[in-house]
Scaffold this motif. Sequence first.
Motif, PDB file in Angstrom:
ATOM      1  N   GLU A  44     -37.551 -17.493  77.087  1.00 18.46           N
ATOM      2  CA  GLU A  44     -36.537 -16.503  77.426  1.00 18.46           C
ATOM      3  C   GLU A  44     -35.214 -17.110  77.870  1.00 18.46           C
ATOM      4  O   GLU A  44     -34.151 -16.567  77.591  1.00 18.46           O
ATOM      5  N   SER A  45     -35.263 -18.220  78.573  1.00 19.99           N
ATOM      6  CA  SER A  45     -34.029 -18.785  79.099  1.00 19.99           C
ATOM      7  C   SER A  45     -33.351 -19.747  78.128  1.00 19.99           C
ATOM      8  O   SER A  45     -32.291 -20.298  78.432  1.00 19.99           O
ATOM      9  N   ALA A  46     -33.955 -19.942  76.963  1.00 16.78           N
ATOM     10  CA  ALA A  46     -33.385 -20.881  75.990  1.00 16.78           C
ATOM     11  C   ALA A  46     -32.296 -20.210  75.166  1.00 16.78           C
ATOM     12  O   ALA A  46     -32.304 -18.998  74.952  1.00 16.78           O
ATOM     13  N   GLU A  47     -31.368 -21.023  74.701  1.00 18.61           N
ATOM     14  CA  GLU A  47     -30.321 -20.551  73.810  1.00 18.61           C
ATOM     15  C   GLU A  47     -30.712 -20.928  72.380  1.00 18.61           C
ATOM     16  O   GLU A  47     -30.884 -22.104  72.064  1.00 18.61           O
ATOM     17  N   LEU A  48     -30.854 -19.916  71.534  1.00 24.60           N
ATOM     18  CA  LEU A  48     -31.263 -20.135  70.149  1.00 24.60           C
ATOM     19  C   LEU A  48     -30.114 -19.846  69.211  1.00 24.60           C
ATOM     20  O   LEU A  48     -29.367 -18.880  69.378  1.00 24.60           O
ATOM     21  N   SER A  49     -29.980 -20.682  68.184  1.00 24.98           N
ATOM     22  CA  SER A  49     -28.988 -20.453  67.134  1.00 24.98           C
ATOM     23  C   SER A  49     -29.594 -20.872  65.805  1.00 24.98           C
ATOM     24  O   SER A  49     -30.630 -21.518  65.753  1.00 24.98           O
ATOM     25  N   GLY A  50     -28.931 -20.517  64.733  1.00 24.36           N
ATOM     26  CA  GLY A  50     -29.479 -20.764  63.403  1.00 24.36           C
ATOM     27  C   GLY A  50     -30.146 -19.506  62.895  1.00 24.36           C
ATOM     28  O   GLY A  50     -29.722 -18.386  63.212  1.00 24.36           O
ATOM     29  N   SER A  51     -31.221 -19.672  62.132  1.00 28.61           N
ATOM     30  CA  SER A  51     -31.866 -18.523  61.518  1.00 28.61           C
ATOM     31  C   SER A  51     -33.378 -18.676  61.522  1.00 28.61           C
ATOM     32  O   SER A  51     -33.903 -19.753  61.228  1.00 28.61           O
ATOM     33  N   VAL A  52     -34.072 -17.578  61.881  1.00 29.41           N
ATOM     34  CA  VAL A  52     -35.527 -17.476  61.747  1.00 29.41           C
ATOM     35  C   VAL A  52     -35.794 -16.181  60.995  1.00 29.41           C
ATOM     36  O   VAL A  52     -35.666 -15.083  61.561  1.00 29.41           O
ATOM     37  N   ARG A  53     -36.149 -16.284  59.725  1.00 26.63           N
ATOM     38  CA  ARG A  53     -36.360 -15.096  58.903  1.00 26.63           C
ATOM     39  C   ARG A  53     -37.848 -14.926  58.617  1.00 26.63           C
ATOM     40  O   ARG A  53     -38.498 -15.835  58.109  1.00 26.63           O
ATOM     41  N   TRP A  54     -38.361 -13.748  58.962  1.00 27.12           N
ATOM     42  CA  TRP A  54     -39.755 -13.387  58.723  1.00 27.12           C
ATOM     43  C   TRP A  54     -39.766 -12.179  57.785  1.00 27.12           C
ATOM     44  O   TRP A  54     -39.280 -11.113  58.127  1.00 27.12           O
ATOM     45  N   CYS A  55     -40.304 -12.382  56.582  1.00 30.91           N
ATOM     46  CA  CYS A  55     -40.314 -11.306  55.582  1.00 30.91           C
ATOM     47  C   CYS A  55     -38.914 -10.719  55.423  1.00 30.91           C
ATOM     48  O   CYS A  55     -38.730  -9.494  55.420  1.00 30.91           O
ATOM     49  N   ARG A  56     -37.939 -11.605  55.354  1.00 33.31           N
ATOM     50  CA  ARG A  56     -36.531 -11.262  55.126  1.00 33.31           C
ATOM     51  C   ARG A  56     -35.848 -10.619  56.329  1.00 33.31           C
ATOM     52  O   ARG A  56     -34.686 -10.246  56.252  1.00 33.31           O
ATOM     53  N   ARG A  57     -36.542 -10.503  57.456  1.00 28.57           N
ATOM     54  CA  ARG A  57     -35.930  -9.972  58.670  1.00 28.57           C
ATOM     55  C   ARG A  57     -35.486 -11.128  59.556  1.00 28.57           C
ATOM     56  O   ARG A  57     -36.249 -12.062  59.763  1.00 28.57           O
TER      57      ARG A  57
END
Length: 208
Positions: free
Chosen positions: A116-129
Amino acid sequence: VDKVHGDGNGHAFPPWKCHKTAVGVAPFTLDVSTLYRRALYECTVTVIHALHCAPHDEGGHCVTLLRLEQLQLAYGTQVLLNRADLTVEKGERLALVGESGSGKTVTALAILRLLESAELSGSVRWCRRELLDLPPAQMQAIRGDEIAMVFQEPMTALNPLMTIGEQIAEVLELKKDLTRAQAWPRVLQLLQDTGLDAPERRAHSYIH
């Protein structure tokens, strides 16, 4: 135990390596007997196993189930996962192999947005979502239903105050909208499917 931090030398993750095999085509070894002999005391393995029914595009072509592109995870100024890329197709097992602390578990946790406290960037696509853009309620609906994680240590991942059967039933009640009476036969079947003996006794047992 996988550590959620860097190697102390300023190196960014992931220094793990990806290995793939198809489910149902060959046993999940990835020639792992050789791999384990070489790195038994150096590496641990995080496995991403895709059995979900693959979506198709308008032309009937199978769409990749899971795709990570330039995924980065940071706590403040410290980057723990740096520009990770991977894909998982229907029926594949993908293993992230590396030393403890190399970011394997962090990668899996990032996919489910469980840090929860992490900063995420980029892309994680699951079934195009795009999972990184989903509101918390939609993300919670995916966890444990479409994507699940089996944690390494049951003594810390499971609730010691609830029986094993109660914890499995709770997931079925929340995710499948079942009553406890409806969920219980499924609990016993799931325990039996794992190969555990005496599933009824196990269901009423505590993890300790």
